[in-house]
Design an enzyme around this catalytic site. Sequence first.
Site, PDB file in Angstrom:
ATOM      1  CB  SER A  15      -1.172  -0.317   1.217  1.00 10.95           C
ATOM      2  OG  SER A  15       0.066   0.334   2.671  1.00 10.95           O
ATOM      3  CG  ASN A  16       3.812   3.207   3.545  1.00 14.68           C
ATOM      4  OD1 ASN A  16       2.813   4.024   3.416  1.00 14.68           O
ATOM      5  ND2 ASN A  16       3.488   2.020   3.761  1.00 14.68           N
ATOM      6  CG  MET A  91       9.063  -7.298   6.557  1.00 17.37           C
ATOM      7  SD  MET A  91       9.342  -5.547   7.927  1.00 17.37           S
ATOM      8  CE  MET A  91       6.615  -5.595   7.274  1.00 17.37           C
ATOM      9  NE  ARG A  92      17.002 -10.519   3.328  1.00 17.54           N
ATOM     10  CZ  ARG A  92      17.603 -11.728   3.079  1.00 17.54           C
ATOM     11  NH1 ARG A  92      16.185 -12.868   2.434  1.00 17.54           N
ATOM     12  NH2 ARG A  92      18.761 -12.312   3.489  1.00 17.54           N
ATOM     13  CG  LEU A  94      18.877  -3.056   3.602  1.00 18.13           C
ATOM     14  CD1 LEU A  94      18.340  -1.556   2.891  1.00 18.13           C
ATOM     15  CD2 LEU A  94      18.330  -4.116   2.223  1.00 18.13           C
ATOM     16  CG  ASN A 108      11.721   1.581   6.261  1.00 17.96           C
ATOM     17  OD1 ASN A 108      11.823   1.411   5.755  1.00 17.96           O
ATOM     18  ND2 ASN A 108      11.541   1.363   8.091  1.00 17.96           N
ATOM     19  CG  HIS A 110       9.569   1.823  12.073  1.00 16.34           C
ATOM     20  ND1 HIS A 110       9.440  -0.324  12.078  1.00 16.34           N
ATOM     21  CD2 HIS A 110       8.659   1.957  13.293  1.00 16.34           C
ATOM     22  CE1 HIS A 110       9.357  -0.484  13.313  1.00 16.34           C
ATOM     23  NE2 HIS A 110       8.674   0.066  13.704  1.00 16.34           N
ATOM     24  CG  ASP A 146      12.935  -0.607  11.489  1.00 14.40           C
ATOM     25  OD1 ASP A 146      12.394   0.393  10.770  1.00 14.40           O
ATOM     26  OD2 ASP A 146      12.068  -1.069  12.540  1.00 14.40           O
ATOM     27  CD  GLU A 175       3.022   3.174   7.786  1.00 14.00           C
ATOM     28  OE1 GLU A 175       3.555   2.359   6.882  1.00 14.00           O
ATOM     29  OE2 GLU A 175       2.449   2.494   8.457  1.00 14.00           O
TER      30      GLU A 175
HETATM   31  C1  GAR Z   1       3.364  -0.331   6.713  1.00 11.92           C
HETATM   32  O1  GAR Z   1       2.818  -0.422   7.965  1.00 11.92           O
HETATM   33  C2  GAR Z   1       4.812   0.018   6.680  1.00 11.92           C
HETATM   34  O2  GAR Z   1       5.090   1.068   7.539  1.00 11.92           O
HETATM   35  C3  GAR Z   1       5.662  -1.597   7.868  1.00 11.92           C
HETATM   36  O3  GAR Z   1       5.593  -2.504   7.188  1.00 11.92           O
HETATM   37  C4  GAR Z   1       3.993  -2.384   6.894  1.00 11.92           C
HETATM   38  C5  GAR Z   1       4.131  -2.835   4.975  1.00 11.92           C
HETATM   39  O4  GAR Z   1       2.614  -2.135   4.414  1.00 11.92           O
HETATM   40  N1  GAR Z   1       7.177  -1.266   7.720  1.00 11.92           N
HETATM   41  C6  GAR Z   1       8.067  -1.856   8.761  1.00 11.92           C
HETATM   42  O5  GAR Z   1       7.354  -2.131  10.080  1.00 11.92           O
HETATM   43  C7  GAR Z   1       9.828  -1.698   8.418  1.00 11.92           C
HETATM   44  N2  GAR Z   1       9.931  -2.218  10.034  1.00 11.92           N
HETATM   45  P1  GAR Z   1       2.347  -1.734   3.312  1.00 11.92           P
HETATM   46  O6  GAR Z   1       3.059  -3.771   1.998  1.00 11.92           O
HETATM   47  O7  GAR Z   1       0.746  -2.020   2.431  1.00 11.92           O
HETATM   48  O8  GAR Z   1       3.229  -1.312   2.324  1.00 11.92           O
END
Ligand code: GAR
Length: 201
Positions: A15-16, A91-92, A94, A108, A110, A146, A175
């Site tokens: 979604s981001n 979710m990895r 770097l 990034n 968060h 993070d 976000e």
């Molecule tokens: C989002 O909430 C983002 O902030 C989080 O994963 C989700 C991805 O959603 N990221 C983390 O937790 C990074 N530590 P999306 O795939 O719909 O963008």
Amino acid sequence: MTRERVAVLLSGRGSNLVALAEACARGEVPAEIVLVVSNRPGAPGLDRARERGIPIAAIPGKGVPKEEHERLVAEAIEEAQARWVCLAGYMRLLSPTFVAHFPQRIVNIHPALLPSFPGLDAQRQAWAYGVKVSGCTVHLVDSGCDSGPVVLQRTVPVLDDDTPETLAARILEQEHIAYPAALRMLLTRTWRLEGRRVIFD
Ligand code: GAR
């Protein structure tokens, strides 16, 4: 204004990615997403990219040594001639080598107000802790979890009748505003790092 070439790395829903792509298409962010990379071949985010005609690369991370995986990801980014890298639910962690490849050009998002609640399931962590305010953070990436310098944060209230899911949904709305806004600031304004502080002129 020249449009910066951006690669988006994701592992899930995307979604981001959609929020960034739409802001670019509306001309709000002077960038073009030239590649979406996922370490999970089945990530729905890859479908979101396909629907928009954005080139994709599925580069599975499972069972592959980290160094090798990152080399393939970096190669794909370089082939696409992307200068900036946006992590959108990637979710990895770097490695310092990968981060050094794109100095101060990896960003990034968060779903918490860092440095509180880094890592996995941040919205649930914040809910369980009982904070009254949470939100999201866009930050430059270093090789910690993070932990890089903060570019922009947006807050939301945590309500008494929230569940981790309702809180996560409220944060996600922010976000989708914060990530394009932060990328726009980084690309269009003059900025520098003073210690950990990102200072915009
Ligand atoms: C989002 O909430 C983002 O902030 C989080 O994963 C989700 C991805 O959603 N990221 C983390 O937790 C990074 N530590 P999306 O795939 O719909 O963008």
